[in-house]
Design a protein around this motif. Structure first.
Motif, short mmCIF file in Angstrom:
data_model
loop_
_atom_site.label_atom_id
_atom_site.label_comp_id
_atom_site.label_asym_id
_atom_site.label_seq_id
_atom_site.Cartn_x
_atom_site.Cartn_y
_atom_site.Cartn_z
N ALA A 62 -1.74 -0.84 9.23
CA ALA A 62 -1.47 -1.67 8.34
C ALA A 62 -2.25 -1.67 7.05
N ARG A 63 -3.43 -1.50 7.18
CA ARG A 63 -4.41 -1.56 5.90
C ARG A 63 -3.96 -0.20 5.16
N ALA A 64 -4.12 0.74 6.18
CA ALA A 64 -3.67 2.12 5.47
C ALA A 64 -2.60 2.16 4.83
N LEU A 65 -1.56 1.45 5.18
CA LEU A 65 -0.20 1.73 4.65
C LEU A 65 -0.27 0.99 3.38
N ALA A 66 -0.92 -0.34 3.33
CA ALA A 66 -0.82 -1.29 1.99
C ALA A 66 -1.73 -0.38 0.93
N LYS A 67 -2.84 0.04 1.39
CA LYS A 67 -3.72 0.91 0.70
C LYS A 67 -3.02 1.95 -0.28
N ARG A 68 -2.15 2.69 0.68
CA ARG A 68 -1.59 3.86 0.05
C ARG A 68 -0.36 3.38 -0.88
N TYR A 69 0.19 2.46 -0.57
CA TYR A 69 1.21 1.89 -1.61
C TYR A 69 0.64 1.74 -2.77
N TRP A 70 -0.61 0.81 -2.92
CA TRP A 70 -1.49 0.36 -3.83
C TRP A 70 -1.81 1.57 -4.95
N THR A 71 -2.38 2.65 -4.25
CA THR A 71 -2.87 3.82 -4.91
C THR A 71 -1.92 4.66 -5.38
N GLU A 72 -0.96 5.13 -4.49
CA GLU A 72 0.05 6.32 -4.75
C GLU A 72 1.41 5.83 -5.30
N VAL A 73 1.84 4.41 -5.30
CA VAL A 73 3.32 4.01 -5.76
C VAL A 73 3.07 3.14 -6.83
N TYR A 74 2.24 2.01 -6.71
CA TYR A 74 2.14 1.15 -7.55
C TYR A 74 1.69 1.32 -8.95
N PRO A 75 0.59 2.60 -9.36
CA PRO A 75 0.44 2.85 -10.69
C PRO A 75 1.60 3.64 -11.43
N ARG A 76 2.82 4.11 -10.63
CA ARG A 76 4.03 4.80 -11.20
C ARG A 76 5.22 3.68 -11.22
N MET A 77 4.87 2.50 -10.90
CA MET A 77 6.08 1.61 -11.10
C MET A 77 6.34 1.32 -12.58
#
Length: 217
Positions: A179-194
């Motif tokens: 769960a933590r790895a999934l959340a971290k991945r969204y934060w680092t890979e997806v959120y900056p491109r929103m």
């Protein structure tokens, strides 16, 4: 849902054929007519074929709804878009919560076809190596849960969701590390491109930082 109507239709047809035979079991000479088993069985087989995806769809919605309620902290309703609904959906939204007449977000959401399928695939996996689409799908559920909890502003809802993706993933069956790895991945890979409307005030000591232990920073 189209399949539901097809299911009901063929069950009704099987009942109609059986009922008509029951009322007319004998011909004009008093001979017993054979039961139309082939027609009835074919109707029931078609109904069964429709019932399986309907049950799978409903079960998925129940799983997503339970997780969303746990994260939002309020009773909510989660629906997955059907394949039929995709043909009349002209939006690009991955999830949607309507605003009520009072200007408040309603406590029900419609998740688009693609993220629902990604969620179903992730739920059926060991959750150790989610695709990026599956990561986004989990976040979409969290984001809409934040709207259903009463948050109107998109950047606020997005940041609140970022801080709860880990909780959503665990509510859906991931272990704490997954769960933590999934959340971290969204934060680092997806959120900056929103888009800009979804970013801002999020991060350590940011305006929307709730200092939750599940925040990915």
């Amino acid at each position: 849902m189209l399949l539901t109507w097809v299911l009901v239709g063929f069950l009704a047809l099987a009942a109609f054929i059986s009922g008509r035979w029951y009322l007319r079991q004998y011909d004009g000479l008093g001979r017993r007519r054979p039961f139309p088993r082939i027609s009835v069985v074919l109707c029931l087989l078609v109904a069964l074929g429709c019932a399986i995806p309907v049950v799978v769809h409903v079960r998925l919605e129940h799983q997503l709804q339970a997780a969303a309620e746990q994260v939002a902290g309020v009773p909510v309703e989660v629906r997955c878009q059907t394949i039929g609904q995709t043909f009349v959906d002209a939006t690009a939204d991955l999830g949607y919560v309507k605003w009520g007449p009072d200007g408040e977000p309603e406590r029900k959401t419609l998740i688009s076809w693609e993220p629902c399928q990604d969620l179903r695939a992730w739920l059926g996996s060991d959750k150790s190596a989610p695709s990026l689409d599956q990561v986004v799908a989990v976040h979409v559920l969290t984001h809409e849960a934040m709207h259903m909890s009463g948050i109107k502003n998109e950047s606020h809802a997005e940041c609140a969701a970022v801080q709860r993706d880990e909780a959503t993933a665990q509510a859906l069956g991931a272990d704490p590390d997954q769960a933590r790895a999934l959340a971290k991945r969204y934060w680092t890979e997806v959120y900056p491109r929103m888009p800009d409307g979804y970013r801002g005030g999020c991060g350590p000591e940011g305006r929307y930082d709730e200092e939750l232990s599940t925040a990915p920073w």
